[in-house]
Design an enzyme around this catalytic site. Structure first.
Site, mmCIF file in Angstrom:
data_model
loop_
_atom_site.group_PDB
_atom_site.id
_atom_site.type_symbol
_atom_site.label_atom_id
_atom_site.label_comp_id
_atom_site.label_asym_id
_atom_site.label_seq_id
_atom_site.Cartn_x
_atom_site.Cartn_y
_atom_site.Cartn_z
ATOM 1 N N SER A 189 0.822 -1.217 0.000
ATOM 2 C CA SER A 189 0.000 0.000 0.000
ATOM 3 C C SER A 189 0.854 1.264 0.000
ATOM 4 O O SER A 189 0.356 2.350 -0.244
ATOM 5 C CB SER A 189 -0.920 -0.001 1.214
ATOM 6 O OG SER A 189 -1.777 -1.122 1.172
ATOM 7 N N GLY A 221 -2.635 3.779 -3.900
ATOM 8 C CA GLY A 221 -3.211 4.690 -4.882
ATOM 9 C C GLY A 221 -4.621 5.146 -4.567
ATOM 10 O O GLY A 221 -5.184 4.859 -3.515
ATOM 11 N N CYS A 245 -9.270 -2.182 3.656
ATOM 12 C CA CYS A 245 -8.550 -0.989 3.226
ATOM 13 C C CYS A 245 -8.968 -0.572 1.819
ATOM 14 O O CYS A 245 -10.120 -0.194 1.616
ATOM 15 C CB CYS A 245 -7.043 -1.226 3.324
ATOM 16 S SG CYS A 245 -6.127 0.336 3.345
ATOM 17 N N GLN A 295 -12.681 0.472 0.250
ATOM 18 C CA GLN A 295 -13.018 1.638 -0.573
ATOM 19 C C GLN A 295 -13.682 1.187 -1.871
ATOM 20 O O GLN A 295 -14.678 1.763 -2.312
ATOM 21 C CB GLN A 295 -11.744 2.447 -0.843
ATOM 22 C CG GLN A 295 -11.166 3.070 0.426
ATOM 23 C CD GLN A 295 -9.695 3.457 0.278
ATOM 24 O OE1 GLN A 295 -9.058 3.134 -0.726
ATOM 25 N NE2 GLN A 295 -9.159 4.135 1.279
ATOM 26 N N GLY A 350 -4.751 6.805 2.708
ATOM 27 C CA GLY A 350 -4.755 8.235 2.424
ATOM 28 C C GLY A 350 -6.091 8.691 1.865
ATOM 29 O O GLY A 350 -6.350 9.879 1.723
ATOM 30 N N PHE A 351 -6.942 7.698 1.518
ATOM 31 C CA PHE A 351 -8.273 8.015 1.005
ATOM 32 C C PHE A 351 -9.303 7.420 1.950
ATOM 33 O O PHE A 351 -8.983 6.578 2.786
ATOM 34 C CB PHE A 351 -8.460 7.438 -0.401
ATOM 35 C CG PHE A 351 -7.625 8.123 -1.439
ATOM 36 C CD1 PHE A 351 -8.151 9.120 -2.257
ATOM 37 C CD2 PHE A 351 -6.285 7.773 -1.606
ATOM 38 C CE1 PHE A 351 -7.366 9.755 -3.196
ATOM 39 C CE2 PHE A 351 -5.495 8.400 -2.544
ATOM 40 C CZ PHE A 351 -6.037 9.391 -3.356
ATOM 41 N N GLU A 368 -5.596 -7.636 9.955
ATOM 42 C CA GLU A 368 -4.429 -8.532 9.956
ATOM 43 C C GLU A 368 -3.257 -7.888 10.690
ATOM 44 O O GLU A 368 -2.209 -8.517 10.873
ATOM 45 C CB GLU A 368 -4.021 -8.859 8.520
ATOM 46 C CG GLU A 368 -3.184 -7.816 7.799
ATOM 47 C CD GLU A 368 -3.997 -6.619 7.296
ATOM 48 O OE1 GLU A 368 -5.207 -6.552 7.583
ATOM 49 O OE2 GLU A 368 -3.416 -5.747 6.630
ATOM 50 N N HIS A 418 -6.841 -2.393 9.273
ATOM 51 C CA HIS A 418 -6.183 -3.663 8.981
ATOM 52 C C HIS A 418 -6.337 -4.705 10.080
ATOM 53 O O HIS A 418 -5.529 -4.748 11.006
ATOM 54 C CB HIS A 418 -4.701 -3.421 8.693
ATOM 55 C CG HIS A 418 -4.472 -2.705 7.406
ATOM 56 N ND1 HIS A 418 -4.265 -3.349 6.217
ATOM 57 C CD2 HIS A 418 -4.452 -1.385 7.131
ATOM 58 C CE1 HIS A 418 -4.107 -2.461 5.254
ATOM 59 N NE2 HIS A 418 -4.226 -1.259 5.785
#
Ligand SMILES: Nc1ncnc2c1ncn2[C@@H]1O[C@H](COP(=O)(O)OP(=O)(O)O)[C@@H](O)[C@H]1O
Ligand SMILES: Nc1ncnc2c1ncn2[C@@H]1O[C@H](COP(=O)(O)OP(=O)(O)O)[C@@H](O)[C@H]1O
Ligand SMILES: [Mg+2]
Ligand SMILES: [Mg+2]
Lengths: 1076, 379
Positions: free
Chosen positions: B45, B242, B267, B271, B311-312, B354, B352
């Site tokens: 990521s 991204g 994550c 999204q 970041g999003f 995990e 996360h």
């Protein structure tokens, strides 16, 4: 869930006197708890026998009992107050154990008081080593192999099976009390017996040693919705085998991968749940095998602890405050994090700096004990330092200790000329100087792996030490002029002080400072914010480092800077922190921004909401000057932090520090012997005949002239450091040999020793015009026993009006002549009708908190306002207050931790803390002080009396009274005969050298309940030492002075009459209104 | 070796390289975890990002062979306050410096990382360039400005697997063409899970295997039809780098699979699920990266301390489908951390479970995934 409304009144138990392993940190936690619960609208009932605490200030709780923290007294308080809840987790082990005892008395049921924070079963499960062990097995966590025993016999059987060394760990104790490492059968027997004695439930665990494993601690919080967070992880520099309290510790953990750290975190959560701590903070200790990461659980404490205080200061997360709120029903996600404001307390602090805590020991005060460290804690205080690297934090930490060292060596005090064997031995056997032996080892070319093999200190730490040493070598012998600025900067990043750099570059620290100024090489200040800058922080808690960005916010208000007292030590402790806190609060009340500078993590003064700005920094000239030039305060207060800031005063003034209050020159006039002599002469006051000497020859001459016995000591020291009474030239020579080391460059002071004199302590405040006496305290023990060690009474109990008047007038005269602005403390001695001045301290004294509690006036606040320019009149101060009630201050000693030390009191201070006993009459007040100090006075049984000749007549009355109170009397031949003739029936008993059975046998066999033993001259002192020792170990009440015996007898009488009642300090103060 | 870090807004930070000469560009972000730098380095990521650790002492325990989240170092460069060159840990194999050198990744030390963090906090994550060769601030600033911004940037293709593989025994094992139709090793009842690899962290695969799942990892662009041909009992949408909105293909795939099998998004996977359910995403000012983020599970009121790296975020106000239940929120900034569909078997979390690095508080979500698959099987 909102807070509970079914409870309105909560009882909080404080931790009592400052003792080794239970110090100011519990005032810090208790104070936070009081504030937190009050702001929630609860009525707080507080009990704590320690007058020097902020928590016992009358405005902290609504109902404050300065009474002994014993089950009986707490029961009385519960009966009187009828609280709905009792919060036992903030008063250290004392608070916890007292709560358990009260519960066992059935008092909690009787008045249906609910234990909040931790229930009895929970406390048992955590503190009872056996139950804890079982709990760990149940959840599949490993503990070292162990056997639980409740008797020496059982112990003997298992010892062999476990194999030596065996670790002895008592239940329900802290600071490793009564525990230790037994390497052989002899040590084993000793430790097991002391362990059984120390344990509340006479239980000790014998455990297989994991000496040398890495030691860790996690601070955990849980709310009753079962949300659990880790506040801080701590890694010990010293591996298993050295008590965490005696270990250099580092936050966060440094050498754990995330995998290993998470395993520890998971274990901590499992333990919290299995033990069942419903709410609040706990700490869990682990040991890790460095070879394979194997994890074992050492213990958990279901309460805020020494390390939670450290964790709070290390992270900025107020553990005690949050714990208190959780206890009344809030959950973590309902409590705002007041550092970031926008986030909640339900998160795990993350830090972006390194924290190092270093213990402060005082072995030098206990000649006769070996300087080595084990599982039973011996340090009396600690300093904490924050840096952006471990190297920086460590070096700041070392210079924070105020042991005359300015970093990891390179300060001209490095150990030299040590043999490899010596070094090896000092590395193998942990001791208070090990850090400096590590330096010596590295310099001698010993490799990291060799040192690791000897010490078990993780190579990561050792390599950091090597880097510091390499920097030293790079700088050595260079010249400041040609030194590359980058190198100088890197040295500062490594935490080197100007003193070290001056030493290495052969220039003065001032030169370095100047150079750095030219290069703009000055520290920046960064925030402690719990979140590594992810969110904006509002609490102004700073530390210095050498980097790009400075984060201090200019305060538009005028600033007052207060210099704290640094690490606790014997002679300088919580009392001074109390004064600093009051100074800061007052400055704020008066509209200034207050700035606190201190390095002691245990204290209230280093709580971030006490001052407008907190600088967690070493109290050295360099560090303080940096802050001063950054903050440009209008005034700097140096008279509250004890000797530490006083010693900085002159140097700071030379660099234009705006020191307010009594001028450094006046301070010097009082400290400097010759100038002081002149001062007294001018005022026509008398001091014991005296002289000063730099050499042994001079000393002998002076002593000849004024005549033996004499009191000798170095100047510029506190707590009677290295002070002795010498009876003949031989002793004087031996003294001179040592003394010159203690305060080099300063003269040795020699006074005529006043025998059989009554000592008086006076605290006064003056605005330069008017002087008001805060309190006159008459010592119970005669002069010759340090004012910090002897019990004292306010108001005086034997002095007559005339004598007191003379004391007053002398005090006024001294204050005026010295131009005192603020507090002053004077020690007088009455020998017959002559009044001697022993010393004048133009600063806050150890007794200010006690006097303030006794008289109901916050004297430190009054003094602060004076320093800020107000007159005493303008403060509407009526004048001296002479209470109708009697207040007794008694001292508490650490002898049990220093096996082999004689408990005889002398002019060198040895006590770690004090308690206060208040009541209407002297007897009950003194009785309370004894109870509070942990001295269980017998109500019946046998008294042993053995006194030196001058004491025979004085002791008679007491002996008669004891007989009348129903005690049998035993005495040694001389005393026995004397009493016989005086008509006091008694049995004669053998002195130790007179053959057995002798007095020591009888004490051991529990045939003696009270020991009265006074001695004179080194010979009889050493002979009687074993008596005092045995009494101490077997917890038999003893006194070493006639006055003490007299007071004790009155107390016993009071106890027999069962007249002890409890009353709040607020009630006492109410009674004082318009008494002035 | 002297080095420079230049930000697109013209700020520069001097530092030193501890990995020799090198250059790097990308988005600068900070991570507040105090442990687990090796997991961070290898987390896909972080593609396209220079990661700064807020904890100042890095390298303490070196690196080892176990704590990896992918088969290579993914960050563009690693930014720290002080590098400690003497690792101490029983599992240590390589020093961090050697590890980075082997991966040809630049490591900078001597930076005022706290100042950098405060800067990113105040002005947002931004494009930066770091170099040991090019020490001219202006030139470096220009370079930072020349690279594409993270907003709108698709990076999944750079990290997804080129071909499907089975995860077994804690490692990848490919399979021959003939088994392509049915690569599963065991035919028994153990759950067959397809992981759509947008840059999956190994610990997600480990967590599934630990619970007895058979794990088939497929390229991100794998079509719905292909996925169904594997006859999986569950689909896991993995984390990844991204801008989520730059992956319309994957969103389409998920939409095609909605309701056909249990889906668990993590994550980026969360999204994408959000987008597939008609929501929108936006770029956070500086994101959430660390191991101490408090998340409230609205169903129980319990708080989990979670590991995060994003970041999003899915715009909480855009999730107005009444059938979608918002299950988790972040207690720091109230952003959406988890959702669940009331009718079709789908749930996802922004953080996360995990961990690795970070707390294990949320591992229950994998069990939840298993129970969903169990329910489905019962039907
Ligand atoms: N099995 C053991 N082997 C070696 N050292 C031990 C062992 N158990 C405890 N210790 C040491 O003894 C110290 C005190 O033990 P602890 O149970 O924490 O006492 P306390 O409850 O007074 O803190 C620990 O800090 C640790 O260094
Ligand atoms: N001339 C003296 N005669 C008898 N006792 C003395 C004399 N001088 C000092 N002392 C005793 O020594 C103690 C310590 O002396 P002091 O000057 O108060 O040292 P400190 O500055 O450490 O408080 C005093 O409290 C007093 O009991
Ligand atoms: Mg304990
Ligand atoms: Mg302990």
């Amino acid at each position: 869930m909102p807070k509970r409304t079914d409870i309105r009144k909560i009882l909080i138990i404080g931790s009592g006197p400052i003792i080794i392993s239970q110090a100011c940190e519990f005032d810090y936690s208790g104070t936070q708890a009081c504030k937190a619960l009050r702001e929630e609208g609860y009525e707080i009932v507080l009990v704590n026998s320690n007058p020097a605490t902020i928590m016992t200030d009358p405005e902290m709780a609504q109902r404050t009992y300065i009474e002994p923290v014993t089950a009986e007294m707490v029961a009385k308080i519960i009966e009187r107050e009828r609280p709905q809840a009792l919060l036992p987790t903030l008063g250290g082990q004392t608070g916890l154990n007292t709560a358990v005892a009260v519960a066992e008395m059935g008092v909690l049921e009787a008045f249906n008081v609910e234990l909040i924070g931790a229930s009895i079963p929970v406390i048992r499960k955590a503190e009872d080593r056996d139950e804890f062990r079982k709990a760990m097995w149940k959840i599949g966590l490993r503990v070292p192999e162990s056997v639980i025993v409740t008797s020496l016999e059982q112990a003997r059987e298992s010892a062999e099976r476990l194999g030596y060394p065996v670790i002895i760990r008592p239940s329900f104790t802290l600071g490793g009390t009564g525990g230790g490492i037994a390497y052989n059968r002899e040590e084993f027997e000793l430790l097991v017996s002391s362990g059984l004695e120390a344990s509340m439930n006479h239980q000790v665990m014998l455990e297989q040693s994991v000496l040398g494993w890495k030691e860790y601690e996690l601070e955990v919080m849980r709310d009753f919705k079962d949300n659990v967070v880790i506040i801080c992880s701590i890694e010990n520099f010293d591996p298993m085998g050295v008590h965490t309290g005696d270990s250099i510790t580092v936050a966060p953990a440094q050498t754990l991968t995330d995998r290993e750290y998470q395993a520890m975190r998971d274990a901590s959560l499992a333990i919290m749940r299995e033990i069942g701590v419903e709410t609040g903070g706990s700490n869990v200790q682990f040991a890790v095998n460095p070879a394979n990461g194997e994890l074992v659980v050492i213990e958990m404490n279901p309460r805020v602890s020494r390390s939670s205080a450290l964790a709070s200061k290390a992270t900025g997360f107020p553990i005690a405050k949050i714990a208190a709120k959780l206890a009344v029903g809030y959950t973590l996600d309902e409590i705002p994090n007041d550092i970031t404001r926008e986030t909640m307390a339900s998160f795990e602090p993350t830090i972006d700096y390194c924290v190092v805590k270093i213990p402060r020991w005082t072995f030098e005060k206990f000649p006769g004990t070996e300087d080595y460290l084990t599982t039973s804690m011996k340090s009396v205080g600690e300093a904490m330092a924050i840096g952006r690297t471990f190297k920086e934090a460590l070096q700041k930490g070392i210079r924070s200790l105020e042991i005359g060292r300015f970093g990891f060596g390179a300060d001209g005090k490095d150990l030299t000329g040590l043999s490899p064997d010596e070094i090896g031995q000092k590395l193998r056997q942990p001791n208070s100087q090990r850090l400096f032996y590590l330096k010596a080892a590295l310099e001698s070319g010993m490799s990291v792996s060799e040192i690791y093999d000897l010490t078990g200190i993780d190579p990561w730490f050792l390599h950091n030490l090597v880097q510091i040493l390499e920097m030293e070598k790079t700088l050595q012998g260079r010249s400041l002029g040609t030194l590359p600025p980058d190198l100088l900067r890197q040295a500062k990043e490594y935490g080197f002080s100007d003193v070290q750099l001056g030493h290495l570059l052969q220039v003065s620290p001032q030169d370095i400072f100047q150079k750095r100024r030219e290069l703009k090489l000055l520290p920046v200040y960064k925030l402690v914010d719990t979140c590594a800058a992810e969110f904006e922080a509002y609490t102004p808690y700073y530390y210095s480092t050498y980097e790009m960005e400075d984060e201090t916010r200019p305060s538009e208000k005028e600033r007052i800077m207060i210099l704290g007292g640094g690490p606790n030590r014997i002679g300088q402790g919580i009392e001074f922190d109390y004064c600093c806190v009051h100074a800061s609060l007052t400055a704020r009340e008066e509209g200034y921004a207050s700035i606190m500078v201190n390095s002691n993590p245990e204290t209230v003064s280093t709580d971030y909401d006490i001052s407008d700005k907190l600088f967690f920094e070493p109290l050295t000239h360099e560090d303080v000057r940096h802050i001063m030039e950054q903050e440009k305060p209008r005034g700097i207060i140096v008279q509250f932090g004890g000797q530490t800031p006083l010693n900085l005063a002159v140097g700071l003034e030379q660099v234009k520090a705006p020191i307010i209050g009594t001028s450094p020159d006046s301070i010097d006039r009082a400290e400097d012997r010759e100038r002081f002599k002149a001062l007294l002469k001018k005022l026509g006051l008398i001091q014991p005949e005296n002289g000063t000497a730099f050499t042994t020859a001079e000393a002998l001459a002076v002593a000849e002239e004024i005549g033996y016995p004499v009191v000798v000591r170095p100047s510029y020291v506190l707590g009677g450091r290295a002070m002795e009474i010498v009876y003949e030239p031989g002793a004087l020579e031996t003294f001179m040999a040592k003394a010159v080391l203690v305060s080099p460059g300063h003269p040795i002071l020699i006074d005529k020793f006043l025998e059989q004199a009554v000592e008086i302590d006076v605290d006064a405040v003056s605005d330069g015009e008017k002087t008001v006496i805060c309190g006159i305290m008459e010592h119970i023990e005669e002069a010759g026993i340090h004012s910090g060690d002897s019990a004292c009474v306010l108001p005086p109990y034997t002095l007559d009006a005339g004598q007191i008047e003379r004391i007053r007038n002398n005090t006024y005269a001294l204050a005026r002549e010295l131009g005192v602005r603020g507090l002053m403390n004077i020690q007088y001695a009455f020998k017959g009708e002559t009044l001697f001045v022993l010393e004048v301290n133009p600063r806050a004294s150890r007794t200010i908190p006690f006097v303030s509690k006794a008289t109901g006036v916050p004297w430190a606040k009054v003094a602060t306002r004076v320093m800020l320019g107000q007159t005493l009149d303008s403060q509407g101060l009526q004048g001296e207050i002479v209470p109708g009630h009697v207040s007794v201050k008694e001292s508490v000693f650490p002898f049990l931790r220093f096996p082999g030390v004689d408990t005889l009191l002398g002019p060198e201070m040895k006590s770690t803390g004090e308690v206060m006993g208040i009541d209407q009459g002297f007897g009950p007040a003194f009785a309370k002080s004894q109870l509070a100090a942990g001295m269980d006075l017998p109500l019946s049984g046998t008294v042993f009396i053995s006194v030196k000749d001058p004491d025979k007549i004085p002791i008679l009355a007491t002996a008669k009274k004891l007989a009348r109170l129903g005690f049998n009397i035993m005495a040694t031949s001389g005393t026995s005969r004397f009493l016989e003739e005086a008509g006091v029936i008694n049995q004669t008993v053998n002195k130790v050298r007179e053959g057995r059975p002798h007095v020591v046998d009888l004490i051991k066999n529990g045939e003696i309940q009270l020991v009265i033993n006074t001695t004179i001259g080194s010979k009889s002192v050493s002979e009687s030492a074993s008596i005092r020792q045995t009494a101490l170990l077997h917890r038999v009440a003893y006194t070493t002075t006639v006055a003490g015996a007299r007071a004790t007898t009155e107390a016993i009488e009071a106890l027999q009459q069962k007249t002890l009642s409890v009353r709040t300090i607020q009630e006492y103060h109410e009674g004082l209104k318009n008494r002035a | 070796m002297k080095a420079l870090l230049a930000l697109e807004d013209g700020t520069v930070f001097p530092g030193r390289s501890f990995t020799g000469a090198g250059e790097a560009q990308g988005e600068a972000v900070f991570n507040t975890a105090m442990t687990g730098y090796q997991e961070v380095l290898t987390d896909p990521s972080y593609k396209g990002q220079l990661v700064s650790m807020t904890y100042p002492l890095i390298g303490n325990y070196g690196t080892n062979n176990e704590d990896v989240e992918s088969d290579r170092i993914q960050v563009e460069a690693f930014l720290v306050k002080e590098y400690l060159p003497f690792p101490s840990n029983f599992r240590c194999r390589f020093s961090l410096a050697d590890y980075l050198k082997q991966g040809r990744v630049l490591g900078l030390e001597g930076l005022d990382t706290r100042a950098l963090t405060r800067h990113l906090r105040n002005f947002g994550a931004m494009r930066v360039a770091a170099s040991t060769e090019n020490l001219d601030p202006q030139a470096l600033i220009e370079k930072a400005r020349s690279i594409p911004p993270m907003l709108g940037l698709g990076l999944v293709d750079q990290v997804t697997t080129s071909q499907a593989y089975i995860w077994a025994g804690g490692k990848k094992s490919g399979f021959p063409e003939r088994e392509k139709k049915n690569p599963w090793k065991v035919k028994d009842s153990s759950y067959r899970v397809v992981v759509l690899d947008c840059g999956v962290k190994y610990n997600i695969l480990r967590s599934l295997e630990k619970r007895g799942c058979q794990v088939l990892v497929v390229p991100a662009q794998t079509q719905a039809r292909e996925i169904l041909e594997y006859q999986p009992q569950g689909l896991l949408l993995s984390n990844g780098p991204g801008d989520p909105a730059a992956n319309p293909g994957i969103v389409q795939t998920v939409q095609n699979l909605l309701g056909l099998l249990p889906i668990f998004g993590i994550c980026l996977g969360h999204q994408i699920a959000g987008l597939a359910l008609g929501g929108t995403t936006f770029k956070l000012k500086f994101g959430h990266r660390g191991a101490n983020q408090p998340v409230k599970y609205l169903k129980t009121g319990r708080v989990e301390i979670t590991s995060q790296n994003h970041g999003f975020s899915v715009d909480i106000s855009s999730m107005n489908d009444p059938e979608v239940e918002l299950t988790h929120i972040n207690l720091n900034d109230q952003t959406l951390e988890g959702l669940e569909h009331k009718r079709i078997p789908l749930f996802s979390v922004q953080y996360h479970p995990e961990a690795s690095p970070g707390p294990h508080d949320a591992s229950y979500l994998f069990d939840h995934f298993l129970s969903l698959m169990e329910k489905q099987r019962r039907k």
